[in-house]
Design a protein around this motif. Structure first.
Motif, PDB file in Angstrom:
ATOM      1  N   LEU A 225     -26.075 -12.888  23.053  1.00  0.00           N
ATOM      2  CA  LEU A 225     -24.872 -13.641  23.402  1.00  0.00           C
ATOM      3  C   LEU A 225     -24.568 -14.599  22.264  1.00  0.00           C
ATOM      4  N   SER A 226     -23.319 -14.642  21.834  1.00  0.00           N
ATOM      5  CA  SER A 226     -22.988 -15.512  20.701  1.00  0.00           C
ATOM      6  C   SER A 226     -21.650 -16.194  20.918  1.00  0.00           C
ATOM      7  N   VAL A 227     -21.495 -17.353  20.257  1.00  0.00           N
ATOM      8  CA  VAL A 227     -20.254 -18.127  20.308  1.00  0.00           C
ATOM      9  C   VAL A 227     -19.932 -18.585  18.892  1.00  0.00           C
ATOM     10  N   VAL A 228     -18.719 -18.291  18.438  1.00  0.00           N
ATOM     11  CA  VAL A 228     -18.238 -18.799  17.153  1.00  0.00           C
ATOM     12  C   VAL A 228     -17.170 -19.851  17.444  1.00  0.00           C
TER      13      VAL A 228
ATOM     14  N   ARG B 158     -16.361 -15.416  21.944  1.00  0.00           N
ATOM     15  CA  ARG B 158     -17.612 -15.164  22.656  1.00  0.00           C
ATOM     16  C   ARG B 158     -17.876 -13.668  22.673  1.00  0.00           C
ATOM     17  N   SER B 159     -19.098 -13.295  22.291  1.00  0.00           N
ATOM     18  CA  SER B 159     -19.453 -11.883  22.206  1.00  0.00           C
ATOM     19  C   SER B 159     -20.736 -11.597  22.968  1.00  0.00           C
ATOM     20  N   LYS B 160     -20.801 -10.379  23.487  1.00  0.00           N
ATOM     21  CA  LYS B 160     -22.016  -9.899  24.145  1.00  0.00           C
ATOM     22  C   LYS B 160     -22.354  -8.554  23.505  1.00  0.00           C
TER      23      LYS B 160
ATOM     24  N   GLU C  12     -18.785  -6.828  25.141  1.00  0.00           N
ATOM     25  CA  GLU C  12     -17.636  -7.653  25.528  1.00  0.00           C
ATOM     26  C   GLU C  12     -17.349  -8.655  24.427  1.00  0.00           C
ATOM     27  N   ARG C  13     -16.057  -8.922  24.186  1.00  0.00           N
ATOM     28  CA  ARG C  13     -15.684  -9.939  23.201  1.00  0.00           C
ATOM     29  C   ARG C  13     -14.378 -10.584  23.658  1.00  0.00           C
ATOM     30  N   THR C  14     -14.381 -11.894  23.788  1.00  0.00           N
ATOM     31  CA  THR C  14     -13.203 -12.627  24.240  1.00  0.00           C
ATOM     32  C   THR C  14     -13.028 -13.892  23.408  1.00  0.00           C
TER      33      THR C  14
END
Length: 236
Positions: free
Chosen positions: A85-88, A51-53, A41-43
């Motif tokens: 899980l990541s956040v840029v 935000r990526s999973k 998932e990427r939003t």
């Protein structure tokens, strides 16, 4: 009992470059143990944060995994999957990742956190902070195994950082290859324009030389003089 460790590393590249490389980190020759990455998932949220999973699949094969297998019977050399899980955050210039394995959770839990941010005293450098939390349960030699696995993971962190440096250089090469045709085209255009300019200038110089060598100026002067003296023309 939980094994904890912290580490820091400075990349001598701007934050944007490092984050782009980190997002494109796999595959690279420095970390061949990572076999695949799959984005689930990427939003992009209302604040502009991406935000990526992901699922990261890798295998561990070193002295530590051999000792774990002998002591516990768990074979860690098989493919291990982890959820990342990541956040840029491009406005705050912060890239944060957390990951956890979902194989062998009844026995081993590995949590890892990475944070990339600009280095306070150098805007052209990026500071990476890493944190590991390892917990072993339902096995003998828990403390020993936690320390062994943690020390092994921390020692191999340099491979991941080398992988990012590799991708940064790869991106620079891509940019240069894309720029080369444009530069070449502009150089060719400049050479063609200069050639045409020199040709026109040569023709003008040749025409001027011929004009100077001919009697046209004298003939023109005589014609004007004759016209002024001509009785066939008078002012009204």
């Amino acid at each position: 009992m939980v094994w904890l460790a912290f580490d820091e590393h400075v990349f001598h590249h701007p934050w944007e470059q490092v984050v782009e490389a980190a997002l494109r980190k796999y595959p690279n020759p420095e970390t061949p143990n990572v076999s695949s990455t799959d984005i689930i998932e990427r939003t992009v949220d209302e604040k502009g944060c991406m935000r990526s999973k992901k699922i990261i699949s890798s295998y561990w094969r070193n002295m530590g995994t051999d000792i774990v297998r002998r002591l516990s019977g768990i074979d860690l050399t098989k493919t291990i999957h982890a959820l990342e899980l990541s956040v840029v955050d491009p406005k705050e210039k912060r890239y944060e990742l957390v990951s956890k394995n979902y194989n062998f959770l009844n026995y081993i839990t590995i949590d890892e956190r990475l944070t990339y941010a600009p280095k306070n005293d150098d805007p052209n450098a990026t500071l990476l902070k890493q944190e590991w939390r390892i917990r072993v349960q339902n096995l003998s030699f828990q403390g020993y195994l936690e320390n062994l696995m943690g020390t092994t993971m921390k020692s191999t962190a340099s491979s991941g950082r080398a992988g990012i440096e590799h991708v940064i250089n790869q991106i620079k090469d891509e940019v240069e290859r894309l720029a080369c045709p444009v530069v070449e085209e502009m150089q060719n255009l400049a050479a063609s324009t200069l050639k045409e300019f020199n040709s026109v200038q040569a023709k003008l110089e040749e025409a001027q030389k011929k004009l100077q060598e001919s009697d046209i100026p004298n003939e023109l002067s005589q014609f004007i003089s004759k016209s002024d003296n001509s009785k066939g023309y008078s002012s009204s």
